[in-house]
Design a protein around this motif. Structure first.
Motif, PDB file in Angstrom:
ATOM      1  N   LEU A  44       0.821  -1.208   0.000  1.00 29.67           N
ATOM      2  CA  LEU A  44       0.000   0.000   0.000  1.00 29.67           C
ATOM      3  C   LEU A  44       0.859   1.264   0.000  1.00 29.67           C
ATOM      4  N   TYR A  45       1.938   1.266   0.783  1.00 28.41           N
ATOM      5  CA  TYR A  45       2.808   2.443   0.778  1.00 28.41           C
ATOM      6  C   TYR A  45       3.512   2.594  -0.570  1.00 28.41           C
ATOM      7  N   GLY A  46       3.904   1.489  -1.176  1.00 25.38           N
ATOM      8  CA  GLY A  46       4.473   1.575  -2.513  1.00 25.38           C
ATOM      9  C   GLY A  46       3.486   2.125  -3.513  1.00 25.38           C
ATOM     10  N   PHE A  47       2.226   1.687  -3.396  1.00 26.98           N
ATOM     11  CA  PHE A  47       1.187   2.198  -4.281  1.00 26.98           C
ATOM     12  C   PHE A  47       0.936   3.680  -4.007  1.00 26.98           C
ATOM     13  N   HIS A  48       0.976   4.061  -2.726  1.00 25.33           N
ATOM     14  CA  HIS A  48       0.772   5.470  -2.397  1.00 25.33           C
ATOM     15  C   HIS A  48       1.826   6.354  -3.063  1.00 25.33           C
ATOM     16  N   ALA A  49       3.069   5.872  -3.130  1.00 21.07           N
ATOM     17  CA  ALA A  49       4.109   6.645  -3.811  1.00 21.07           C
ATOM     18  C   ALA A  49       3.738   6.902  -5.267  1.00 21.07           C
ATOM     19  N   GLU A  50       3.124   5.911  -5.895  1.00 23.08           N
ATOM     20  CA  GLU A  50       2.700   6.079  -7.289  1.00 23.08           C
ATOM     21  C   GLU A  50       1.506   7.028  -7.396  1.00 23.08           C
ATOM     22  N   LEU A 105      -0.609  12.463  -8.948  1.00 26.38           N
ATOM     23  CA  LEU A 105      -1.205  13.725  -8.507  1.00 26.38           C
ATOM     24  C   LEU A 105      -0.271  14.899  -8.790  1.00 26.38           C
ATOM     25  N   ALA A 106       1.017  14.708  -8.542  1.00 29.11           N
ATOM     26  CA  ALA A 106       1.979  15.783  -8.818  1.00 29.11           C
ATOM     27  C   ALA A 106       2.019  16.109 -10.307  1.00 29.11           C
ATOM     28  N   ALA A 107       1.970  15.082 -11.141  1.00 31.14           N
ATOM     29  CA  ALA A 107       1.987  15.300 -12.587  1.00 31.14           C
ATOM     30  C   ALA A 107       0.747  16.043 -13.055  1.00 31.14           C
ATOM     31  N   ARG A 108      -0.360  15.846 -12.340  1.00 30.51           N
ATOM     32  CA  ARG A 108      -1.603  16.547 -12.684  1.00 30.51           C
ATOM     33  C   ARG A 108      -1.718  17.894 -11.980  1.00 30.51           C
ATOM     34  N   GLY A 109      -0.727  18.267 -11.185  1.00 27.47           N
ATOM     35  CA  GLY A 109      -0.732  19.557 -10.500  1.00 27.47           C
ATOM     36  C   GLY A 109      -1.688  19.625  -9.334  1.00 27.47           C
ATOM     37  N   VAL A 110      -1.899  18.482  -8.670  1.00 25.49           N
ATOM     38  CA  VAL A 110      -2.846  18.424  -7.556  1.00 25.49           C
ATOM     39  C   VAL A 110      -2.078  18.334  -6.238  1.00 25.49           C
ATOM     40  N   PRO A 111      -2.140  19.365  -5.382  1.00 21.34           N
ATOM     41  CA  PRO A 111      -1.472  19.292  -4.081  1.00 21.34           C
ATOM     42  C   PRO A 111      -2.239  18.398  -3.113  1.00 21.34           C
ATOM     43  N   VAL A 112      -1.498  17.665  -2.293  1.00 22.09           N
ATOM     44  CA  VAL A 112      -2.094  16.780  -1.290  1.00 22.09           C
ATOM     45  C   VAL A 112      -1.961  17.432   0.074  1.00 22.09           C
ATOM     46  N   ALA A 113      -3.087  17.710   0.703  1.00 25.58           N
ATOM     47  CA  ALA A 113      -3.084  18.363   2.012  1.00 25.58           C
ATOM     48  C   ALA A 113      -2.926  17.362   3.146  1.00 25.58           C
ATOM     49  N   ARG A 114      -3.616  16.223   3.057  1.00 22.56           N
ATOM     50  CA  ARG A 114      -3.566  15.215   4.107  1.00 22.56           C
ATOM     51  C   ARG A 114      -3.654  13.838   3.436  1.00 22.56           C
ATOM     52  N   THR A 115      -3.050  12.841   4.078  1.00 17.27           N
ATOM     53  CA  THR A 115      -3.030  11.493   3.512  1.00 17.27           C
ATOM     54  C   THR A 115      -3.326  10.471   4.590  1.00 17.27           C
TER      55      THR A 115
END
Length: 334
Positions: A271-277, A282-292
């Motif tokens: 799951l953590y490996g998948f989260h990295a992907e 999201l970064a490539a789409r320009g979407v900032p992540v506030a909380r995970t």
């Protein structure tokens, strides 16, 4: 299939007995199938009630407690609870400010919660209902009319629960819950089928080397079946499916709450490996992540796989997400 149970007939009752022993801060009624926050009527708070079929743990009973749900109604495995459970739950948590029902969009849940709302109203309890329908994979399925309710249920229950804890009135808590749902989208992937205790074998056929894109949390079919893909390829497909739909209804420049959810049998290493992907896409789409949040929260028994849920969160949602919570499965800030 080998399962750590006594029998299929007692699996839910046995789990509730174990939960009662592990969490004395909760009132667990094994016979009536209710899990209630102790002191739920106190403090002049709106009560939050949710529920659904067992097999999705920790959803919903694992989210009962301070800052989240007031009560949960567990049904049999993959089977809706009955209206009597929901009516009893509403009565158990109603402190005079009314009760919000959080309902995942599955036909049995919708019908039974609607009936319970009517019965509670006849008893003088004000009830609002919020429908969670965040799954973008399919519209209409074996269990639903419209979209299925999945990972966004956690966002709704946490954020609405925090608002209720602060003393917000029923109408405000309900409006906020609907706004969270409207700002959230999910997509799930199965790497293996789940096995119910009653059946004792996989509930659908998924050959080795294949996966189901867009699977439902009961094993309902998704968009398509493909040969096994690498984690990065699954993330590309799932995250883009979520964003393409979400950007039609929510501002594209805001941050997201991100849930990378395990379906029950996928270890955190994967799951953590998948989260990295997911973060990469999201970064490539320009979407900032506030909380995970990464882990098993809305599961499907022993299914291997994962889901991605994104919520376009405004400042109020983020503040309420960060507010203290203390439940068996989610806790921070106290």
């Amino acid at each position: 299939m080998n399962m750590l149970i006594n029998s299929a007939e007692t699996v839910v009752a046995d789990a509730l007995r174990g939960m009662a022993a592990a969490h004395p801060e909760l009132d667990v009624d094994v016979e009536r199938r209710l899990v209630v926050r102790r002191g739920a009527r106190e403090g002049g708070r709106v009560g939050l009630v949710s529920g659904g079929g067992s097999g999705h743990e920790p959803l919903h009973a694992g989210f009962v407690g301070y800052g989240m749900l007031s009560a949960a109604c567990p049904g049999e495995v993959f089977t809706s609870p009955v209206p009597d459970q929901m009516t009893r739950a509403a009565a158990a948590v109603n402190g005079g400010q009314g009760v919000l029902f959080v309902v995942k969009n599955y036909t049995g849940d919708v019908l039974n919660f609607d009936m319970a709302a009517e019965l509670a109203g006849e008893d003088g309890i004000r009830v609002e209902r919020v429908l969670v329908n965040d799954d973008v994979a399919v519209t209409d399925s074996l269990y639903t009319a419209g979209r299925r309710g999945t990972g966004a249920t956690l966002f709704v229950e946490k954020i609405a629960g925090a608002a209720a804890e602060e003393g917000a009135p029923l109408e405000r808590v309900a409006e906020l819950a609907r706004r969270v749902n409207d700002s959230s989208r999910s997509f799930g992937v199965a790497l293996s089928a789940c096995s119910t205790p009653a059946k004792g074998s996989p509930t659908f056929d998924l050959p080795d080397g294949e996966l189901e894109l867009g699977v439902g949390i009961h094993g309902e079919p998704g968009r398509e079946r493909r040969a096994m893909m690498a984690s990065r390829e699954i993330a590309d497909f799932a995250v883009c499916a979520v964003l393409d739909d979400l950007e039609q209804v929510a501002p594209a420049d805001g941050p997201v709450l991100a849930l990378v959810n395990g379906m029950g049998a996928t270890p955190l290493l994967e799951l953590y490996g998948f989260h990295a992907e997911v973060v990469r896409v999201l970064a490539a789409r320009g979407v900032p992540v506030a909380r995970t949040l990464v882990g098993n929260y809305v599961t499907s028994l022993d299914m291997a796989g994962c889901s991605v849920t994104l919520c376009r969160a405004d400042d109020e949602m983020l503040r309420l997400w960060d507010a203290p919570v203390e439940t068996p499965a989610l806790r921070w800030g106290r």
